[in-house]
Design a protein around this motif. Sequence first.
Motif, PDB file in Angstrom:
ATOM      1  N   THR A 132      13.387   3.583   0.440  1.00 43.82           N
ATOM      2  CA  THR A 132      13.837   4.297   1.807  1.00 43.82           C
ATOM      3  C   THR A 132      13.108   3.637   2.659  1.00 43.82           C
ATOM      4  O   THR A 132      13.267   3.802   4.006  1.00 43.82           O
ATOM      5  N   ALA A 152      11.383   6.084   7.118  1.00 44.39           N
ATOM      6  CA  ALA A 152      10.382   7.170   6.885  1.00 44.39           C
ATOM      7  C   ALA A 152       9.570   6.953   5.616  1.00 44.39           C
ATOM      8  O   ALA A 152       9.923   6.716   4.769  1.00 44.39           O
ATOM      9  N   VAL A 153       8.298   7.719   5.513  1.00 46.58           N
ATOM     10  CA  VAL A 153       7.669   7.468   4.382  1.00 46.58           C
ATOM     11  C   VAL A 153       6.842   8.843   4.564  1.00 46.58           C
ATOM     12  O   VAL A 153       6.378   9.399   5.213  1.00 46.58           O
ATOM     13  N   GLN A 154       6.708   9.547   3.055  1.00 45.45           N
ATOM     14  CA  GLN A 154       6.012  10.611   2.801  1.00 45.45           C
ATOM     15  C   GLN A 154       4.578  10.113   2.010  1.00 45.45           C
ATOM     16  O   GLN A 154       4.792  10.236   0.765  1.00 45.45           O
ATOM     17  N   ILE A 156       1.293  10.069   0.007  1.00 50.63           N
ATOM     18  CA  ILE A 156       0.404  10.801  -0.945  1.00 50.63           C
ATOM     19  C   ILE A 156      -1.073  10.360  -0.932  1.00 50.63           C
ATOM     20  O   ILE A 156      -1.398   9.154  -1.285  1.00 50.63           O
ATOM     21  N   LEU A 170       2.693   5.370  -1.411  1.00 49.94           N
ATOM     22  CA  LEU A 170       4.093   5.520  -0.487  1.00 49.94           C
ATOM     23  C   LEU A 170       5.001   5.428  -1.494  1.00 49.94           C
ATOM     24  O   LEU A 170       5.888   4.318  -1.773  1.00 49.94           O
ATOM     25  N   GLN A 212       6.960   1.912  -5.340  1.00 48.52           N
ATOM     26  CA  GLN A 212       6.064   2.479  -4.436  1.00 48.52           C
ATOM     27  C   GLN A 212       4.951   1.625  -4.260  1.00 48.52           C
ATOM     28  O   GLN A 212       4.555   0.718  -5.368  1.00 48.52           O
ATOM     29  N   LEU A 231       2.046  10.673  11.598  1.00 51.68           N
ATOM     30  CA  LEU A 231       3.308   9.506  11.643  1.00 51.68           C
ATOM     31  C   LEU A 231       3.696   9.599  13.037  1.00 51.68           C
ATOM     32  O   LEU A 231       4.232  10.756  13.784  1.00 51.68           O
ATOM     33  N   LEU A 236       2.148   4.738  10.093  1.00 53.99           N
ATOM     34  CA  LEU A 236       1.402   5.938   9.463  1.00 53.99           C
ATOM     35  C   LEU A 236      -0.161   5.599   9.754  1.00 53.99           C
ATOM     36  O   LEU A 236      -0.552   4.449   9.415  1.00 53.99           O
TER      37      LEU A 236
END
Length: 438
Positions: A132, A152-154, A156, A170, A212, A231, A236
């Motif tokens: 992504t 976009a990254v989410q 952890i 990531l 990842q 963000l 980030l």
Amino acid sequence: MDGEELVLPSDVQVTIINKNVMIPIRVVAENLKFKVDWNQQARTVKIQQDQQTISLTVDQKQAMVADKQVTLNTAPQILNKTLVVPIRFVSEQMGLKVRWNNQDKIVYLTNTSKEPAIDPGKSSGKGDSTSTAQVTDIQFANNQLVLSTDGAVQPIVTTLKYPDRLVVDLPGATFGDISQPLDQGLNGKLDVSGYPNVTEVRYSLFKREPAQVRIVVELNNVKNVQYSHNLIADKLIIDLNVAGDNVTPAPVTPVGDSGRKVVVIDPGHGGSDPGTISITNKPEKEYNLALAHKVQALLLNEPNIELVMTREGDTYPTRPERVQLANQLNADVFVSIHGNSVKSAPQATGTETYYYQRSNSKELATIIHQRLLKAMGLRDRGVKNGNLEVIRDTTMPAVLLEVGFLSNVLDEELMSSDDVQMRAAQAIADGIKEYLGL
């Protein structure tokens, strides 16, 4: 191996012979987990993994793979009483993929049975269509980790102990045309030399399928760390609020023309770095400091010695900080104190001393080693040339002492005794004085 660093015992030396990387046979047994049988009389070694068998003979280039004879580039040899074998040949015959990074002198081993199938055109980790986002830049400044991505990254974010570190994962991200260098294993590091509470920032393509990226911020002497992330467009930003021990050694100015010799005593590990854990579950750092304090007490009574400690308590100056302190002082002698350990071989015992290539360091090592042997009464494991940072990067005669094995019941009992520590301290102090001609 498979993305994990193999941490070898301090007495294990990897060497290059005729452009072949050679590893001690115990690395094959203990770290690569192959079965090894050594025939002392025939001077042959048999290595087995599942149904595959290799037979090698010392000083002979002919080897047997199953029932077929093959010729090696370099024959197995015995160096310093240790059998060494070519890592590429052994690994490839056992089904491992071998890559060599000549710039950093790193061997990468991959278990091909575990390696995911990857489109050859995308094996670099760049441009994976299932991802992504791609990471295009990684920066660390003003206690902020700033990551640039093209999507976009989410993240952890987790904190881990021993050593203290902040881990940023990531999921679904790979490396794009990143500004920072990547080695062949898709790993890299940032320069964080200006941040005393941060030891290292490293990054890697941690997984391929699913992709990842992982960034690890390794912390130094940290009592508390708090973080928040934001963000902002394609960035980030992770803010670190780090409370540290502030243990960078304070420079000690040697006496200019007094003729006093500057001696730096370095108790290994400390603080967030316990060193090895002994067979009775005690950290090495405590033993190192206890013995170093006894050496300190003896040398403080010497009118011709200016004594400096890299740490006085349970703190952790980094290895570069220990080196920098000694070099800034223009010290005459540097002695680092450690306890040895091979948990997989609790019978291992003895005293050994390391120096790095300089003839004056070898002389210092030999003098202290002979005195320390008599004080400890343990097996003589020799004076050895070792590529260890605190003795390699210091500019004065420098040695690293492995006093005994904390993984051995009898060695640890001796090393923990106040009386034996006092004898060892006296031996170290007397060895330093003899070397300095005092």
